[in-house]
Design a protein around this motif. Structure first.
Motif: not given
Length: 149
Positions: A12-31
């Motif tokens: 839950a985060d209202d910052d779209a850029d933070d959400c995209m960064l989080f998702e990118d980082a998550l994909r690199e850590v765990s597919t």
């Protein structure tokens, strides 16, 4: 060695850029991890009401959001029987001692200050994903609660 089962994360985060960064980082850590994002607290609670059970493995919760902030969400999560045992990690740009203390008292499991770099964000996400919540101390002592990368 067997593959880890899929995990489900709510962010839950209202910052779209933070959400995209989080998702990118998550994909690199765990597919094998499924991420569901909410743009504010009202959206998170609506999501919780329509999808739980089964509960997510962990909720990453920003504090400063419109409509319903992270403090209000955390209070509602901890006071709702079906949600009270879901691990909640506060994920915020603020690191003010008073806010950290308040969410610790409200029952958050960890407080991570949003890292300033992509590698540190990946490290933070991996650290949380590696926790076995069934064996983990439910409420860490204050000294082990706040992580700053």
């Amino acid at each position: 060695m067997s593959a880890k089962p899929n995990k489900t994360i709510f962010l839950a985060d209202d910052d779209a850029d933070d959400c995209m960064l989080f998702e990118d980082a998550l994909r690199e850590v765990s597919t094998s991890t499924e991420l569901t994002t909410a743009n504010d607290g009202v959206e998170l609670i609506n999501l919780m009401e329509t999808t739980v059970p089964p509960p997510p493995d962990v909720i990453f919760l920003d504090l400063n959001m419109p409509r319903k902030n992270g403090f209000e969400c955390l209070e509602l999560i901890r006071s709702t029987k079906a949600w009270e045992r879901i691990p909640v990690v506060i994920f915020s740009t603020t690191g003010q001692e008073e806010m950290v203390r308040k969410v610790h008292e409200q029952g958050a499991n960890y407080f991570i200050r949003k890292p300033g770099s992509f590698p540190k964000l990946k490290q933070a996400i991996k650290q949380i994903l590696d926790i076995d919540w069934t064996k983990h101390s439910w409420k860490p002592v204050a000294e082990n609660f706040y992580y700053q990368y």
